[in-house]
Design an enzyme around this catalytic site. Structure first.
Site, mmCIF file in Angstrom:
data_model
loop_
_atom_site.group_PDB
_atom_site.id
_atom_site.type_symbol
_atom_site.label_atom_id
_atom_site.label_comp_id
_atom_site.label_asym_id
_atom_site.label_seq_id
_atom_site.Cartn_x
_atom_site.Cartn_y
_atom_site.Cartn_z
ATOM 1 C CB CYS A 59 -0.900 -0.014 1.235
ATOM 2 S SG CYS A 59 -1.955 1.448 1.375
ATOM 3 C CG HIS A 75 -5.601 -2.201 -1.438
ATOM 4 N ND1 HIS A 75 -4.502 -2.823 -0.888
ATOM 5 C CD2 HIS A 75 -5.406 -0.876 -1.247
ATOM 6 C CE1 HIS A 75 -3.702 -1.901 -0.363
ATOM 7 N NE2 HIS A 75 -4.221 -0.714 -0.577
ATOM 8 C CD GLU A 76 -6.695 1.503 -4.096
ATOM 9 O OE1 GLU A 76 -6.804 2.524 -3.376
ATOM 10 O OE2 GLU A 76 -5.627 0.863 -4.186
ATOM 11 C CG HIS A 94 -7.275 2.781 1.063
ATOM 12 N ND1 HIS A 94 -6.481 3.074 2.150
ATOM 13 C CD2 HIS A 94 -6.460 2.204 0.153
ATOM 14 C CE1 HIS A 94 -5.238 2.675 1.899
ATOM 15 N NE2 HIS A 94 -5.198 2.135 0.705
HETATM 16 CO CO CO Z 1 -3.567 1.241 -0.189
#
Ligand code: CO
Length: 186
Positions: free
Chosen positions: A121, A163-164, A167
């Site tokens: 990341c 993953h995004e 966030h």
């Molecule tokens: Co990230």
């Protein structure tokens, strides 16, 4: 952070304009913005302001370089992310993903198959670790023009989207990674 989210966006865009590459600094783990739930994007910006922000995010992603960048990673608590991956790697079901924008994305698992791969990341620089993620997901949201996204993704593109999107809910990959695999990289 003080001011409306629009004020925050305009400040980031203005600061990026002063950078020779037109990029914004990437926020690192420990900053509370990475642990907050991002605000849904509901037209807080004009079309031109949104385009300027997305251009900053795109340049910042490429300069990093990375394959995905969520707005909180440049300090903005807004549910926007950009994705772009030029790499092919059959072993990871990784196929090139052209630049795209995710507005208010969410995902749900399609089936229960998990795949474990190393990932990193931009907000946790210098490390990578193995994370088990859904192999297939259904992505729902909008693009930057307001068109509805509703599609099924498999393999690495599904991993990037997970993953995004995580966030935007204050989740980092290290929260679910197998930390015994934590590796210093770069
Ligand atoms: Co990230």
């Amino acid at each position: 952070m003080a001011g409306s989210v629009r004020d925050q966006v305009l400040r980031v865009v203005e600061l990026a304009a002063q950078h020779p590459q037109g990029i914004a600094p990437i926020v690192r783990a420990g900053d509370p913005v990475l642990r907050a739930t991002a605000l849904p994007y509901d037209g807080q910006l004009t079309g031109g302001e949104l385009a300027a922000l997305l251009a900053v995010m795109h340049r910042t992603l490429r300069a990093a370089p990375g394959v995905g960048l969520a707005a909180p990673q440049i300090g903005l608590p807004l549910a926007l992310a950009v994705v772009e991956d030029p790499v092919s790697d059959a072993a990871r079901e990784r196929v090139p993903v052209p630049f795209r924008v995710l507005v208010n994305p969410s995902y749900q698992a399609v089936g229960d198959e998990l795949v474990a791969h190393q990932e990193g990341c931009l907000s946790v620089p210098g490390y990578a670790a193995v994370v088990a993620r859904y192999r297939r997901v259904r992505l729902v949201g909008h693009d930057e023009r307001g068109a509805v996204l509703d599609e099924e993704l498999v393999g690495w593109p599904a991993r990037i989207v997970q993953h995004e999107t995580d966030h935007l809910r204050g989740t980092l990959y290290v929260d679910t990674a197998d930390l015994r695999t934590l590796t210093a990289v770069g």
